[in-house]
Design a protein around this motif. Structure first.
Motif, short mmCIF file in Angstrom:
data_model
loop_
_atom_site.label_atom_id
_atom_site.label_comp_id
_atom_site.label_asym_id
_atom_site.label_seq_id
_atom_site.Cartn_x
_atom_site.Cartn_y
_atom_site.Cartn_z
N LYS A 123 0.85 -1.20 0.00
CA LYS A 123 0.00 0.00 0.00
C LYS A 123 0.88 1.25 0.00
O LYS A 123 0.62 2.20 -0.75
CB LYS A 123 -0.91 0.00 1.22
CG LYS A 123 -1.82 1.19 1.29
CD LYS A 123 -2.69 1.15 2.53
CE LYS A 123 -3.52 2.42 2.62
NZ LYS A 123 -4.20 2.55 3.89
N GLU A 124 1.92 1.26 0.82
CA GLU A 124 2.83 2.40 0.87
C GLU A 124 3.54 2.59 -0.47
O GLU A 124 3.72 3.72 -0.93
CB GLU A 124 3.86 2.22 1.99
CG GLU A 124 3.27 2.35 3.38
CD GLU A 124 4.25 2.00 4.48
OE1 GLU A 124 5.42 1.65 4.18
OE2 GLU A 124 3.85 2.08 5.65
N TYR A 125 3.91 1.48 -1.11
CA TYR A 125 4.57 1.54 -2.41
C TYR A 125 3.65 2.18 -3.45
O TYR A 125 4.08 3.05 -4.21
CB TYR A 125 4.99 0.13 -2.82
CG TYR A 125 5.63 0.04 -4.18
CD1 TYR A 125 6.87 0.63 -4.42
CD2 TYR A 125 5.03 -0.66 -5.22
CE1 TYR A 125 7.47 0.53 -5.65
CE2 TYR A 125 5.63 -0.74 -6.45
CZ TYR A 125 6.84 -0.15 -6.67
OH TYR A 125 7.44 -0.24 -7.89
N VAL A 126 2.40 1.77 -3.47
CA VAL A 126 1.44 2.34 -4.41
C VAL A 126 1.23 3.83 -4.12
O VAL A 126 1.14 4.64 -5.04
CB VAL A 126 0.10 1.57 -4.38
CG1 VAL A 126 -0.97 2.29 -5.17
CG2 VAL A 126 0.30 0.16 -4.93
N GLU A 127 1.19 4.20 -2.84
CA GLU A 127 1.05 5.61 -2.48
C GLU A 127 2.24 6.43 -2.98
O GLU A 127 2.08 7.54 -3.48
CB GLU A 127 0.89 5.76 -0.97
CG GLU A 127 -0.46 5.30 -0.45
CD GLU A 127 -0.54 5.28 1.07
OE1 GLU A 127 0.45 5.64 1.74
OE2 GLU A 127 -1.60 4.90 1.57
N ILE A 128 3.43 5.87 -2.85
CA ILE A 128 4.63 6.56 -3.34
C ILE A 128 4.55 6.73 -4.85
O ILE A 128 4.84 7.81 -5.39
CB ILE A 128 5.91 5.80 -2.94
CG1 ILE A 128 6.13 5.91 -1.43
CG2 ILE A 128 7.13 6.31 -3.70
CD1 ILE A 128 7.18 4.97 -0.89
N LEU A 129 4.14 5.68 -5.55
CA LEU A 129 3.99 5.77 -7.00
C LEU A 129 2.96 6.83 -7.37
O LEU A 129 3.16 7.59 -8.31
CB LEU A 129 3.58 4.42 -7.60
CG LEU A 129 4.63 3.32 -7.56
CD1 LEU A 129 4.04 2.02 -8.08
CD2 LEU A 129 5.85 3.71 -8.37
N ASN A 130 1.86 6.85 -6.62
CA ASN A 130 0.82 7.84 -6.89
C ASN A 130 1.36 9.25 -6.74
O ASN A 130 1.06 10.13 -7.56
CB ASN A 130 -0.38 7.65 -5.95
CG ASN A 130 -1.21 6.45 -6.33
OD1 ASN A 130 -1.22 6.03 -7.47
ND2 ASN A 130 -1.92 5.91 -5.37
N LYS A 131 2.14 9.50 -5.69
CA LYS A 131 2.71 10.83 -5.47
C LYS A 131 3.75 11.18 -6.52
O LYS A 131 3.77 12.27 -7.08
CB LYS A 131 3.32 10.92 -4.08
CG LYS A 131 2.31 10.96 -2.97
CD LYS A 131 2.99 10.99 -1.62
CE LYS A 131 1.98 10.85 -0.50
NZ LYS A 131 2.63 10.75 0.81
N LYS A 132 4.63 10.22 -6.80
CA LYS A 132 5.74 10.50 -7.70
C LYS A 132 5.27 10.65 -9.15
O LYS A 132 5.76 11.50 -9.86
CB LYS A 132 6.77 9.37 -7.61
CG LYS A 132 8.02 9.65 -8.38
CD LYS A 132 9.11 8.67 -8.08
CE LYS A 132 10.38 9.04 -8.82
NZ LYS A 132 11.46 8.14 -8.51
N TYR A 133 4.35 9.81 -9.56
CA TYR A 133 3.90 9.83 -10.95
C TYR A 133 2.51 10.41 -11.13
O TYR A 133 1.95 10.35 -12.21
CB TYR A 133 3.96 8.42 -11.55
CG TYR A 133 5.37 7.90 -11.58
CD1 TYR A 133 6.27 8.34 -12.55
CD2 TYR A 133 5.84 7.00 -10.63
CE1 TYR A 133 7.56 7.90 -12.57
CE2 TYR A 133 7.14 6.54 -10.66
CZ TYR A 133 7.99 7.00 -11.63
OH TYR A 133 9.29 6.56 -11.67
N MET A 134 1.95 10.94 -10.04
CA MET A 134 0.63 11.56 -10.07
C MET A 134 -0.40 10.66 -10.74
O MET A 134 -1.11 11.04 -11.65
CB MET A 134 0.68 12.91 -10.77
CG MET A 134 1.49 13.92 -9.99
SD MET A 134 1.54 15.51 -10.76
CE MET A 134 2.84 15.27 -11.97
N ILE A 135 -0.44 9.41 -10.28
CA ILE A 135 -1.36 8.41 -10.84
C ILE A 135 -2.77 8.76 -10.46
O ILE A 135 -3.07 9.13 -9.38
CB ILE A 135 -0.98 7.01 -10.31
CG1 ILE A 135 0.42 6.66 -10.77
CG2 ILE A 135 -1.98 5.96 -10.78
CD1 ILE A 135 0.97 5.40 -10.17
#
Length: 74
Positions: free
Chosen positions: A62-74
């Motif tokens: 979940k934390e990994y997906v959140e990081i991806l969301n922040k970094k790549y604005m998913i």
């Protein structure tokens, strides 16, 4: 006929959005697959301990997906 600057810019924007969408999709799939594989490979902790490896893996995924969301604005 040569494309205008505006047409090239629009095409570049289109390709960038398509690439971002494809990359995002692949990152999400990789996160899910990684979490599933970790759950399969890591043994569960003893029954007396309420924190299980599955819980830790789910939290990390979940934390990994959140990081991806922040970094790549998913």
């Amino acid at each position: 006929m040569t494309p205008t600057r505006n047409q090239r810019s629009s095409f570049d924007t289109y390709l960038t959005k398509k690439f971002d969408k494809a990359l995002t999709s692949e990152f999400k799939k990789a996160a899910v697959e990684t979490a599933a594989e970790c759950r399969r490979l890591l043994p569960l902790r003893s029954a007396g301990n309420p924190v299980r490896n599955e819980d830790l893996i789910a939290k990390a995924a979940k934390e990994y997906v959140e990081i991806l969301n922040k970094k790549y604005m998913i």
